[in-house]
Enzyme design. Structure first.
Site, PDB file in Angstrom:
ATOM      1  N   SER A 239      11.831  13.336  -5.319  1.00  0.00           N
ATOM      2  CA  SER A 239      11.023  14.074  -6.295  1.00  0.00           C
ATOM      3  C   SER A 239      10.181  15.176  -5.672  1.00  0.00           C
ATOM      4  O   SER A 239       9.803  16.121  -6.362  1.00  0.00           O
ATOM      5  CB  SER A 239      10.108  13.110  -7.058  1.00  0.00           C
ATOM      6  OG  SER A 239       9.289  12.376  -6.166  1.00  0.00           O
TER       7      SER A 239
ATOM      8  N   ASP B   9      -0.483  14.009  -9.632  1.00  0.00           N
ATOM      9  CA  ASP B   9      -0.366  12.725 -10.325  1.00  0.00           C
ATOM     10  C   ASP B   9      -0.650  11.609  -9.325  1.00  0.00           C
ATOM     11  O   ASP B   9      -1.352  11.843  -8.332  1.00  0.00           O
ATOM     12  CB  ASP B   9       1.008  12.581 -10.993  1.00  0.00           C
ATOM     13  CG  ASP B   9       2.167  12.663 -10.006  1.00  0.00           C
ATOM     14  OD1 ASP B   9       1.934  12.562  -8.789  1.00  0.00           O
ATOM     15  OD2 ASP B   9       3.325  12.805 -10.456  1.00  0.00           O
TER      16      ASP B   9
ATOM     17  N   HIS C  71       2.409  12.684  -6.242  1.00  0.00           N
ATOM     18  CA  HIS C  71       2.881  13.993  -5.790  1.00  0.00           C
ATOM     19  C   HIS C  71       1.740  14.993  -5.585  1.00  0.00           C
ATOM     20  O   HIS C  71       0.792  15.016  -6.368  1.00  0.00           O
ATOM     21  CB  HIS C  71       3.868  14.563  -6.812  1.00  0.00           C
ATOM     22  CG  HIS C  71       5.007  13.647  -7.113  1.00  0.00           C
ATOM     23  ND1 HIS C  71       5.002  12.790  -8.199  1.00  0.00           N
ATOM     24  CD2 HIS C  71       6.165  13.424  -6.453  1.00  0.00           C
ATOM     25  CE1 HIS C  71       6.129  12.094  -8.202  1.00  0.00           C
ATOM     26  NE2 HIS C  71       6.849  12.445  -7.147  1.00  0.00           N
TER      27      HIS C  71
END
Length: 381
Positions: free
Chosen positions: A53, A344, A347
């Site tokens: 991600s 978040d 990340h």
């Protein structure tokens, strides 16, 4: 076919019609022996990106995944195109590295049905949020694309398309591209440390297995023609808001310190990855690899945030969902994202990604980039 300095009229005519048909510049598959090559000839044509991600730019948008999507607000609140599947408020490190390289475009995600034909000429992003080096990592999130599957997608789908577009074999064209690999963090956070195995492998053995598998994947890319590699380290995964919250709960104290077991695992992996840069070279002649120590870059920010303009190193900028990892759909965000290290629960913000990309491209510190920076890598013939 070896090209002379003066191409024949027939070849030039063939190139002209190829340009009309494909809207592309003619690609001479074999390099000339001339020492007067232009700087344009040495320019990187694009990037092929593999990982999780941290470098995913929208592949999971098109997958049936339940817990690893970022195609909704407030993700992309500072990104020119809005929510795009990037797991941050704005640009991720790949976008920003592309800015440093002056590519002038965003690398398209592989799973987007429109990523084919002329759209693959400047590279493709295969990264999938929640995935890992191991095939079973990410199973909790649903159907994510493992690193091995990402590379098969490159080999089986993109590469034939690219060769058709350029009129070149992969061994002639791929040395002009960067291969960026950023994977491994999920193998620890959402695999090793969540395992219910009553007799798990030691951390040393698990890490050795990861590096061995990653090494094999790099050799696959090399065998296809890749020559310039950028290997991203693991971030300090024990200092993410979700890891600190879990660590705080387990310790039953009020101090939200980093989860040292996770950081130790990341540190061990990173040391092995850096060593791999030297160890794999004899097996990949004429290749060059750069290790980017994003762990150190982020850790330095966390330890001394004021020196780099940050003020919050521990709390997520967005309102997180119940599990504490991703932003709540349509939830609120902090007013000034540039002051936060994390967007978040997992990340980093675009502001942190800026530091990683700039240092990857231009740092002269061997502790941040080894054995050279990306700018020097790109300048190599």
């Amino acid at each position: 076919m070896l090209m002379s300095k003066k191409a024949s009229p027939n070849l030039l005519l063939l190139c002209f019609f190829s340009v009309l048909a494909h809207g592309l510049s003619c690609c001479y598959c074999s390099s000339t022996s001339s020492t007067n090559s232009s700087r344009e000839d040495n320019k990187i044509k694009g990037m092929f990106v593999f990982g999780s991600s941290l470098v995913d730019n929208g592949n999971n948008n098109f997958l049936n995944v339940s817990m690893a999507k970022a195609d909704y607000s407030p993700y992309g609140i500072d990104f020119p195109l809005g929510p795009s599947g990037r797991f941050t408020n704005g640009k991720n490190v790949i976008d920003l590295l592309g800015d440093q390289l002056k590519l002038g475009y965003y690398i398209p995600p592989f799973t987007n049905p429109s990523t084919k034909g002329s759209k693959v000429v400047h590279g493709v992003n295969y990264a999938s949020g929640g995935s890992g080096i191991l095939d079973d990592t990410g199973s909790l999130a649903g159907k994510v694309i493992s690193l091995s599957r990402q590379i098969r997608n490159f080999e089986e789908v993109t590469l034939p398309d690219l060769e058709a577009q350029l009129g070149c074999g992969s061994r002639e064209s791929l040395p002009k591209y960067l291969f960026v690999v950023g994977s491994g963090g999920n193998d620890y956070s959402f695999n090793y440390f969540l395992s219910n195995d009553t007799s798990p492998a030691s951390l040393e053995a698990f890490t050795t297995n990861l590096i061995t598998k990653l090494s094999a994947q790099l050799k696959r890319l090399y065998d296809k023609g890749g020559r310039k590699f950028v290997l991203m380290s693991l971030n300090p995964i024990g200092c993410t808001p979700v890891a600190k919250a879990m660590h705080q709960s387990a310790k039953k104290n009020n101090k939200a310190s980093c989860a040292q077991k996770l950081n130790q695992a990341a540190h061990l992996f990173n040391n092995r990855l850096k060593s791999l840069v030297d160890a794999i070279k004899p097996q990949m002649p004429a290749s060059n690899l750069v290790f980017v120590n994003s762990y150190k870059i982020i850790r330095d920010i966390i330890r001394n945030p004021a020196s780099t303009g940050f003020s919050d190193t521990s709390s997520p900028c967005c309102e997180v969902a119940t599990i504490g990892v991703l932003c709540k759909r349509g939830g609120s965000t902090c007013a000034n994202r540039t002051l936060h290290v994390f967007f978040d629960g997992l990340h980093p913000t675009e502001a942190v990604n800026v530091h990683i990309a700039r240092n990857a491209y231009a740092s002269n510190s061997k502790n941040e980039v080894y054995p050279m920076n990306v700018r020097e890598l790109v300048g190599l013939n």
